[in-house]
Design an enzyme around this catalytic site. Structure first.
Site, PDB file in Angstrom:
ATOM      1  N   SER A  77      11.538   1.920  24.594  1.00  0.00           N
ATOM      2  CA  SER A  77      12.598   2.525  24.616  1.00  0.00           C
ATOM      3  C   SER A  77      12.550   4.124  24.168  1.00  0.00           C
ATOM      4  CB  SER A  77      13.812   1.894  23.893  1.00  0.00           C
ATOM      5  OG  SER A  77      15.094   2.335  24.311  1.00  0.00           O
ATOM      6  N   SER A  82      20.623   2.617  25.442  1.00  0.00           N
ATOM      7  CA  SER A  82      19.287   2.855  26.161  1.00  0.00           C
ATOM      8  C   SER A  82      19.072   1.974  27.471  1.00  0.00           C
ATOM      9  CB  SER A  82      18.101   2.299  25.168  1.00  0.00           C
ATOM     10  OG  SER A  82      17.629   3.530  24.760  1.00  0.00           O
ATOM     11  N   LYS A 139      18.382   3.943  30.530  1.00  0.00           N
ATOM     12  CA  LYS A 139      17.063   4.207  30.940  1.00  0.00           C
ATOM     13  C   LYS A 139      16.607   3.327  32.320  1.00  0.00           C
ATOM     14  CE  LYS A 139      15.065   5.337  26.539  1.00  0.00           C
ATOM     15  NZ  LYS A 139      16.128   5.309  25.507  1.00  0.00           N
TER      16      LYS A 139
END
Length: 473
Positions: free
Chosen positions: A304, A119, A122
């Site tokens: 997230s 993640s 991101k």
């Protein structure tokens, strides 16, 4: 073990605010891992028509701050984290630490090798969206008049936060627009139009052509949808396609468009519902808008959220002219990141969430991009403000991270977490004990255990302790 980029399990109305993701308080090597649940991948969807939504002009007006050139330190670099970096829980470790004040790399292990980020990807997704879309851009869902008498078309614009909950309620995505509001607009516009006098709405067409197919990235494990972290990505959906509109993690359906259509049709009595594309130049009967991108970025990062990340990546690709499918996100995201003046060589983007093992970013790149975030270049202040804080907020809250000895860095690390079955990652900004701003990216890749994330936290706290004295030895 399932691939996931969040373990947050918050449910109920409390999840409407952007709240801390929590994976549990286990703090021991060898803690239980999620069990594997792999199903056959769904068939790819047919690619739909070219998107035709409004295209904004990039709104970032601040010229990015040039990355400082490395200079020689006057401080003796005598503080080492090498032993901590060899912790066996970190597996195949890669990492980099940069002095954000001087631009000098203080520590590096495989720093230029592009690898999966989970993640942490991101950060790239949101940085690209803030440049291409701008912090004030809002995603629009609209209804237009159809071709036939009594027909209207519900047109998805990529707003995954659109909610089927009652107007005035607070669903998981705080501040989301409501289908109820849109339906009321349509009814009022329909009643006022002389052309519709004596005629009622009898047919609703669902237009999700803003996103092209497939709706499921081929490298994703379908368990993510079933177990509730990620939906099939369509331009028209409600509540991120959650069964429970108020929960962080909730089962997602096989047909997000159909779920949205059924919810909208419930406001119009007995109507037929079908799929299609809105006629060109059709009269707009109503429109609702998401929160601004700056808010969506914060909602994406703090817990997230895979769904929002995927939507931002897709809309960024569309608005930048790269296309409207997963395959366009490499050009859309990486092309946008060039604005920040950091070399993007070696970066591979196949999704917006980091869920795929096929994404690849060098740790060294992240340390340099985070210097821009620290300086709030362009619109990156929204990204900095959305980062979880060690021991305090989001996916770095004390209930799960920065415990024990690592708690000495409490409040001093602003960073993005990452977790998939094949790695834990952590990257961001350290306000070191000696006042030195550091940027870092640490990857622990391989057959992870619960202890892996705690080893990452400890290593990060060690870097906080060292500050400018951090050595590469």
């Amino acid at each position: 073990m399932r691939r996931r980029t969040t373990r947050a399990m918050i449910g109920g109305a409390a999840a409407a605010a952007v709240v801390a993701g929590c994976w549990g308080a286990a703090h021991a090597l060898g803690a239980p891992q999620p069990s594997s649940s792999i199903a056959a991948r769904p068939a790819a969807d047919v690619v739909t028509s070219t998107p035709a939504m409004p295209v904004p002009t990039p709104t970032s007006t601040v010229t990015p701050t040039p990355t400082p050139k490395p200079t020689v330190h006057a401080v003796a670099r005598t503080c080492s984290i090498a032993a901590a970096a060899r912790d066996p829980r970190l597996l195949a470790f890669q990492g980099a630490v940069l002095n954000a004040r001087t631009g000098q790399q203080l520590f590096g292990r495989g720093a230029t090798k592009a690898s999966r980020t989970a993640s942490v990807l991101k950060v790239l997704t949101t940085a690209a969206a803030l440049h291409v879309l701008g912090p004030d851009y809002r995603l629009t869902t609209k209804v237009v008049a159809g071709k036939a008498p009594g027909e209207i078309v519900l047109v998805g614009g990529g707003d995954v936060t659109l909610s089927r909950t009652p107007a005035g309620s607070t669903p998981y995505y705080s501040g989301a627009p409501h289908l109820a509001t849109l339906a009321a607009q349509v009814k009022a516009a329909w009643a006022k139009d002389p052309a519709h006098r004596g005629q009622r709405i009898t047919r609703i067409v669902l237009d999700s052509s803003y996103f092209g197919g497939p709706s499921w990235q081929p490298s994703w494990d379908v368990a993510e949808r079933i177990q509730g972290t990620t939906p099939k990505m369509t331009a028209l959906m409600v509540d991120g396609d959650r069964d429970n509109a108020y929960a962080t993690v909730s089962h997602r359906s096989t047909d997000p468009v159909g779920r949205a259509g059924s919810a909208f049709a419930s406001y119009f009595g007995s109507v037929s519902v079908t799929r299609g594309v809105a006629p060109s130049g059709a009269k707009v009967l109503g429109a609702v808008h998401s929160q601004p991108v700056s808010t969506l970025v914060k909602q994406t990062l703090i817990v997230s959220d895979n769904t929002l990340a995927e939507a931002l990546a897709r809309v960024t690709a569309i608005v930048s002219g790269a296309g409207n499918t997963f395959s366009a996100e490499q050009q859309g995201t990486v092309g946008a990141l060039q604005y920040y003046g950091v070399d993007t060589t070696g970066i591979r983007v196949v999704d917006g969430s980091g869920l795929s093992n096929d994404n690849a970013v060098p740790p060294d790149y992240l340390t340099k991009l985070f210097v821009k975030v620290l300086h709030r270049d362009g619109a990156l202040g929204a990204l900095y403000d959305g980062l979880p804080i060690a021991g305090r907020t989001g996916s770095l809250s004390y209930s799960d991270r920065f415990q024990g000895a690592a708690a000495r860095a409490d409040g001093q690390v602003h960073a993005k977490t990452g977790w998939i079955d094949t790695g834990y990652t952590l990257a961001g900004i350290i306000h070191a004990k000696d006042g030195t701003p550091l940027t870092f990216a640490f990857y622990a890749l391989g057959h992870i255990s619960e202890g892996t994330k705690y080893a990452l936290d400890g290593l990060t706290a060690d870097a906080w302790e060292c500050g400018a004295k951090l050595s590469n030895g």
